[in-house]
Design a protein around this motif. Sequence first.
Motif, PDB file in Angstrom:
ATOM      1  N   ILE A   9       0.831  -1.222   0.000  1.00  0.00           N
ATOM      2  CA  ILE A   9       0.000   0.000   0.000  1.00  0.00           C
ATOM      3  C   ILE A   9       0.858   1.262   0.000  1.00  0.00           C
ATOM      4  O   ILE A   9       0.509   2.252  -0.637  1.00  0.00           O
ATOM      5  CB  ILE A   9      -0.930  -0.013   1.244  1.00  0.00           C
ATOM      6  N   TRP A  10       1.976   1.206   0.709  1.00  0.00           N
ATOM      7  CA  TRP A  10       2.775   2.417   0.966  1.00  0.00           C
ATOM      8  C   TRP A  10       3.079   3.234  -0.292  1.00  0.00           C
ATOM      9  O   TRP A  10       2.886   4.453  -0.311  1.00  0.00           O
ATOM     10  CB  TRP A  10       4.079   2.020   1.683  1.00  0.00           C
ATOM     11  N   LYS A  11       3.537   2.573  -1.355  1.00  0.00           N
ATOM     12  CA  LYS A  11       3.945   3.335  -2.546  1.00  0.00           C
ATOM     13  C   LYS A  11       2.751   4.057  -3.188  1.00  0.00           C
ATOM     14  O   LYS A  11       2.913   5.112  -3.787  1.00  0.00           O
ATOM     15  CB  LYS A  11       4.649   2.447  -3.573  1.00  0.00           C
ATOM     16  N   TYR A  27      11.075  10.299  -2.562  1.00  0.00           N
ATOM     17  CA  TYR A  27      10.470   9.469  -1.505  1.00  0.00           C
ATOM     18  C   TYR A  27      11.268   9.652  -0.207  1.00  0.00           C
ATOM     19  O   TYR A  27      12.011   8.786   0.211  1.00  0.00           O
ATOM     20  CB  TYR A  27      10.430   8.000  -1.945  1.00  0.00           C
ATOM     21  N   ARG A  28      11.122  10.826   0.397  1.00  0.00           N
ATOM     22  CA  ARG A  28      11.842  11.117   1.642  1.00  0.00           C
ATOM     23  C   ARG A  28      11.190  12.306   2.350  1.00  0.00           C
ATOM     24  O   ARG A  28      10.406  13.045   1.738  1.00  0.00           O
ATOM     25  CB  ARG A  28      13.308  11.434   1.344  1.00  0.00           C
ATOM     26  N   LYS A  29      11.570  12.463   3.634  1.00  0.00           N
ATOM     27  CA  LYS A  29      11.085  13.622   4.395  1.00  0.00           C
ATOM     28  C   LYS A  29      11.610  14.912   3.747  1.00  0.00           C
ATOM     29  O   LYS A  29      12.777  14.960   3.317  1.00  0.00           O
ATOM     30  CB  LYS A  29      11.596  13.515   5.838  1.00  0.00           C
ATOM     31  N   GLY A  30      10.791  15.922   3.674  1.00  0.00           N
ATOM     32  CA  GLY A  30      11.194  17.203   3.095  1.00  0.00           C
ATOM     33  C   GLY A  30      10.884  17.313   1.611  1.00  0.00           C
ATOM     34  O   GLY A  30      10.989  18.402   1.035  1.00  0.00           O
ATOM     35  N   ALA A  31      10.499  16.183   1.001  1.00  0.00           N
ATOM     36  CA  ALA A  31      10.212  16.207  -0.440  1.00  0.00           C
ATOM     37  C   ALA A  31       8.914  16.968  -0.707  1.00  0.00           C
ATOM     38  O   ALA A  31       8.049  17.092   0.163  1.00  0.00           O
ATOM     39  CB  ALA A  31      10.106  14.776  -0.961  1.00  0.00           C
ATOM     40  N   GLY A  32       8.788  17.457  -1.926  1.00  0.00           N
ATOM     41  CA  GLY A  32       7.566  18.155  -2.323  1.00  0.00           C
ATOM     42  C   GLY A  32       6.527  17.165  -2.826  1.00  0.00           C
ATOM     43  O   GLY A  32       6.862  16.118  -3.394  1.00  0.00           O
ATOM     44  N   ARG A  33       5.286  17.460  -2.580  1.00  0.00           N
ATOM     45  CA  ARG A  33       4.192  16.594  -3.021  1.00  0.00           C
ATOM     46  C   ARG A  33       3.122  17.508  -3.606  1.00  0.00           C
ATOM     47  O   ARG A  33       2.936  18.639  -3.128  1.00  0.00           O
ATOM     48  CB  ARG A  33       3.664  15.826  -1.800  1.00  0.00           C
ATOM     49  N   LYS A  57       4.383  19.560   1.542  1.00  0.00           N
ATOM     50  CA  LYS A  57       5.757  19.206   1.913  1.00  0.00           C
ATOM     51  C   LYS A  57       5.689  18.064   2.919  1.00  0.00           C
ATOM     52  O   LYS A  57       4.977  18.163   3.939  1.00  0.00           O
ATOM     53  CB  LYS A  57       6.450  20.428   2.550  1.00  0.00           C
ATOM     54  N   ILE A  58       6.402  16.988   2.619  1.00  0.00           N
ATOM     55  CA  ILE A  58       6.354  15.809   3.506  1.00  0.00           C
ATOM     56  C   ILE A  58       7.129  16.132   4.791  1.00  0.00           C
ATOM     57  O   ILE A  58       8.302  16.505   4.744  1.00  0.00           O
ATOM     58  CB  ILE A  58       6.947  14.571   2.799  1.00  0.00           C
ATOM     59  N   THR A  72       6.701  13.967   7.746  1.00  0.00           N
ATOM     60  CA  THR A  72       7.015  12.670   8.369  1.00  0.00           C
ATOM     61  C   THR A  72       6.990  11.610   7.272  1.00  0.00           C
ATOM     62  O   THR A  72       6.009  11.517   6.513  1.00  0.00           O
ATOM     63  CB  THR A  72       5.968  12.305   9.454  1.00  0.00           C
ATOM     64  N   PHE A  73       8.070  10.863   7.175  1.00  0.00           N
ATOM     65  CA  PHE A  73       8.154   9.826   6.149  1.00  0.00           C
ATOM     66  C   PHE A  73       8.629   8.544   6.834  1.00  0.00           C
ATOM     67  O   PHE A  73       9.782   8.135   6.741  1.00  0.00           O
ATOM     68  CB  PHE A  73       9.132  10.266   5.048  1.00  0.00           C
ATOM     69  N   ASP A  74       7.744   7.932   7.576  1.00  0.00           N
ATOM     70  CA  ASP A  74       8.046   6.700   8.313  1.00  0.00           C
ATOM     71  C   ASP A  74       7.529   5.549   7.445  1.00  0.00           C
ATOM     72  O   ASP A  74       6.327   5.244   7.453  1.00  0.00           O
ATOM     73  CB  ASP A  74       7.335   6.763   9.677  1.00  0.00           C
ATOM     74  N   ILE A  75       8.427   4.953   6.686  1.00  0.00           N
ATOM     75  CA  ILE A  75       8.053   4.004   5.634  1.00  0.00           C
ATOM     76  C   ILE A  75       7.122   2.900   6.152  1.00  0.00           C
ATOM     77  O   ILE A  75       7.361   2.316   7.209  1.00  0.00           O
ATOM     78  CB  ILE A  75       9.327   3.388   4.999  1.00  0.00           C
ATOM     79  N   ASN A  76       6.070   2.665   5.378  1.00  0.00           N
ATOM     80  CA  ASN A  76       5.029   1.661   5.657  1.00  0.00           C
ATOM     81  C   ASN A  76       4.185   1.971   6.902  1.00  0.00           C
ATOM     82  O   ASN A  76       3.395   1.129   7.337  1.00  0.00           O
ATOM     83  CB  ASN A  76       5.627   0.250   5.808  1.00  0.00           C
ATOM     84  N   LYS A  77       4.375   3.166   7.482  1.00  0.00           N
ATOM     85  CA  LYS A  77       3.627   3.477   8.716  1.00  0.00           C
ATOM     86  C   LYS A  77       2.949   4.841   8.697  1.00  0.00           C
ATOM     87  O   LYS A  77       1.753   4.946   8.991  1.00  0.00           O
ATOM     88  CB  LYS A  77       4.573   3.410   9.933  1.00  0.00           C
TER      89      LYS A  77
END
Lengths: 139, 303
Positions: free
Chosen positions: B162-164, B196-202, B215-216, B218-223
């Motif tokens: 789901i994460w991606k 795919y990281r904290k601080g990235a633009g979305r 702006k991301i 929190t990027f706690d993968i799969n969570k």
Amino acid sequence: MFLFIVKRLNFLKSIPLFALVFDSLIKMWMLIAKPERLDQIDEIEREVLKWKNTSVSLHKFGGTQFNYKKIEFAHIHSNGILDILFLRKIKSELMLEGKIKEHHVFKKSGWISFNVQHIEDVNYALYLLKRSYEIGSDK
Amino acid sequence: MKTFLQSKLLQGIIVSNVIILIVIWLNNLFHSEKDGILIYSEFVILPLLMGVISAWFWRSLNLKSRSIIWYSILDGFLAIVLSYIFLGEGTICLIIVSPLIFAFVITGAFIGKAMFRKNNQTLNVSIVSILLVVFTVDSVSDHHYRNMVSDEIVINATPETIWKHVVSFDKIKRANTYWLFKVGMPSPMQTTVTAYRKGAGRKCIFSNGYVFDEKIVTFDINKDLTFDIIGQPKDPEIMGHIDIERGQFLLKDNGNGTTTLVGNSWYSLKVFPIWYYDLWAESITRNVHLRVMEHIKEISEQN
């Protein structure tokens, strides 16, 4: 819907304007679903105002209030529920006629409820109102 | 028709609208709200006053109740049209506000009818004074309201799958089911990320091309994916009256091959009264959530 709000959400009436706005929503619904009901209420109001020392005002819980010498003796909600105050003895007599009900909230009082649904109910509503008015004016 | 145009009926409708427009203009001049906040009084007190003013013009016409209601609706409708022209409000916003306007104009008209039936000057002065005092106090008061809406669905897939799709997803092709989206309100269409990281633009792209810049944080993968909204379009529709501040997706592994996906949004509302507009804001936010989350569920379960 009306009875649900009156019975279960009665506390809302203490919010300023709530009852009046709720009554306006009923009016809007009546305009769409049963516009003749609004005319029937108008007719009752027009007739009562012909009686000496009567006046109408907005009822604090929504609808039109009928007063004798500025004191309320009845009110009608915009869905046609007419609430009238009688002496309990007269209320008992009227209950035997089988057309009225206990008041939708104050069942153990002298108040009664009559539902104006058809044009022929206007005459009975006026008969009830006249009786209550005459009791007040005889005092 | 000529009689109508010269009549007290029309005067009641026109004059009440002109007075209210002047009051709004003066209010904006002297107590201009920051960030275009629309206060409680503008949707409650002013429509009530409109009804009362109209009733003053109609007092000698002996109108039937159903006529008063129809003319009040016409009165409110003109106010809505004038809001569209002079205040630049959008169609969806006006659909949302219309029940409130109609209900209060009708209430005002019947209050006015009672006020002007007899020469009850004490009542007239006191009611109008109370309305003006409430309007003034409300105009100079601060208005802040924030809320959070949370929704969850269960997806038959693992958090890794789901994460991606949570971080970004391609265009949603499914037809809208929410009625406001169907009548033209922008709905979420696609999300893109710069990394795919904290601080990235979305970017969250809506159906009419509007883009929410995010702006991301929190990027706690799969969570946990949490992002702040750093730029949103100023649209005359509802978007101009609500600021979405933060969004979040939480993934909880249920240990049986399914995952609970939670969508949270934090927003501040700029239209009052809250008891009315927050019902709409919650409903709209919830349907934005569900459209995105059901899309994520669909593509995750296909995998």
